[in-house]
Design an enzyme around this catalytic site. Structure first.
Site, mmCIF file in Angstrom:
data_model
loop_
_atom_site.group_PDB
_atom_site.id
_atom_site.type_symbol
_atom_site.label_atom_id
_atom_site.label_comp_id
_atom_site.label_asym_id
_atom_site.label_seq_id
_atom_site.Cartn_x
_atom_site.Cartn_y
_atom_site.Cartn_z
ATOM 1 N N ILE A 34 0.827 -1.213 0.000
ATOM 2 C CA ILE A 34 0.000 0.000 0.000
ATOM 3 C C ILE A 34 0.865 1.269 0.000
ATOM 4 C CG2 ILE A 34 -0.256 0.374 2.507
ATOM 5 C CD1 ILE A 34 -3.302 0.547 2.012
ATOM 6 N N ASN A 90 11.822 -8.192 7.221
ATOM 7 C CA ASN A 90 12.102 -7.487 8.464
ATOM 8 C C ASN A 90 11.635 -8.383 9.605
ATOM 9 O OD1 ASN A 90 13.001 -5.183 7.047
ATOM 10 N ND2 ASN A 90 10.901 -4.468 6.792
ATOM 11 N N GLY A 96 12.179 -3.046 11.759
ATOM 12 C CA GLY A 96 11.137 -2.389 10.973
ATOM 13 C C GLY A 96 9.901 -3.228 10.719
ATOM 14 N N GLN A 97 9.802 -4.420 11.365
ATOM 15 C CA GLN A 97 8.591 -5.223 11.153
ATOM 16 C C GLN A 97 7.396 -4.556 11.844
ATOM 17 O OE1 GLN A 97 8.707 -9.365 12.447
ATOM 18 N NE2 GLN A 97 6.821 -9.827 11.324
ATOM 19 N N HIS A 103 6.220 -11.918 5.803
ATOM 20 C CA HIS A 103 6.062 -11.421 4.439
ATOM 21 C C HIS A 103 7.429 -11.090 3.867
ATOM 22 C CE1 HIS A 103 5.533 -8.142 7.340
ATOM 23 N NE2 HIS A 103 6.181 -7.371 6.485
HETATM 24 P P1 5GP Z 1 6.937 -4.521 7.571
HETATM 25 O O1 5GP Z 1 7.100 -3.095 8.031
HETATM 26 O O2 5GP Z 1 6.180 -5.349 8.618
HETATM 27 O O3 5GP Z 1 8.181 -5.191 7.096
HETATM 28 O O4 5GP Z 1 6.024 -4.449 6.280
HETATM 29 C C1 5GP Z 1 4.639 -4.245 6.319
HETATM 30 C C2 5GP Z 1 4.244 -3.674 4.980
HETATM 31 O O5 5GP Z 1 2.830 -3.783 4.864
HETATM 32 C C3 5GP Z 1 4.584 -2.193 4.817
HETATM 33 O O6 5GP Z 1 5.455 -2.023 3.700
HETATM 34 C C4 5GP Z 1 3.227 -1.513 4.609
HETATM 35 O O7 5GP Z 1 3.266 -0.473 3.668
HETATM 36 C C5 5GP Z 1 2.346 -2.669 4.157
HETATM 37 N N1 5GP Z 1 0.947 -2.546 4.511
HETATM 38 C C6 5GP Z 1 0.449 -2.140 5.729
HETATM 39 N N2 5GP Z 1 -0.896 -2.182 5.702
HETATM 40 C C7 5GP Z 1 -1.250 -2.604 4.452
HETATM 41 C C8 5GP Z 1 -2.521 -2.839 3.821
HETATM 42 O O8 5GP Z 1 -3.595 -2.687 4.398
HETATM 43 N N3 5GP Z 1 -2.491 -3.269 2.529
HETATM 44 C C9 5GP Z 1 -1.331 -3.450 1.849
HETATM 45 N N4 5GP Z 1 -1.412 -3.873 0.580
HETATM 46 N N5 5GP Z 1 -0.108 -3.245 2.422
HETATM 47 C C10 5GP Z 1 -0.084 -2.830 3.691
#
Ligand code: 5GP
Ligand code: ZN
Length: 117
Positions: A34, A90, A96-97, A103
């Protein structure tokens, strides 16, 4: 298949929250991030709810292996393989998770520096 009703990505897997899907099969789904950090930024996830790499067990090895293999397939399908791409996990808040469902960030379409920030 283990799922967590509170988990954002389980809710995307279950179709409760919409996402721009680019791939899905019986084990893995992938959808556009997103808040993209590159021209191509896709999240590749197992359908199974595993909160983080630290929560993996031996029983998850095949699932995570398949998820990585699907990421390479998706990179080819999206045309980012020739120039190279980043596949990033992450693990934990300090790295940064923010979403606690494993994922792989598949990033491509630009140059990447090393070391990462
Ligand atoms: P993290 O920070 O845990 O490694 O990555 C989480 C990712 O999920 C971030 O890059 C963030 O932009 C994405 N994200 C968070 N909420 C949503 C959502 O509702 N839909 C989508 N498609 N991505 C999301
Ligand atoms: Zn989940």
């Amino acid at each position: 298949m283990s799922s967590d009703a509170q988990c954002l990505f389980c809710r995307i897997v279950n179709g409760e929250i919409p996402a721009k899907k680019v791939f899905e099969d019986d084990e893995v789904i992938a959808f556009r991030d997103i808040n993209p950090q590159a021209p191509t930024h896709v999240l590749v996830i197992p359908r199974k709810h595993i909160p983080s790499i630290d929560d993996m067990t031996e029983a998850d090895v095949a699932t995570i292996g398949t998820t990585v293999l699907r990421a390479s397939h998706i990179a080819r399908e999206l045309g980012i393989d020739a120039d190279g791409y980043r596949l990033v996990v992450n693990n934990g808040p300090g790295a940064g998770q923010t979403v606690f469902h494993i994922h792989f960030h598949l990033l491509g379409g630009r140059d990447f520096s090393w070391p990462p920030g």
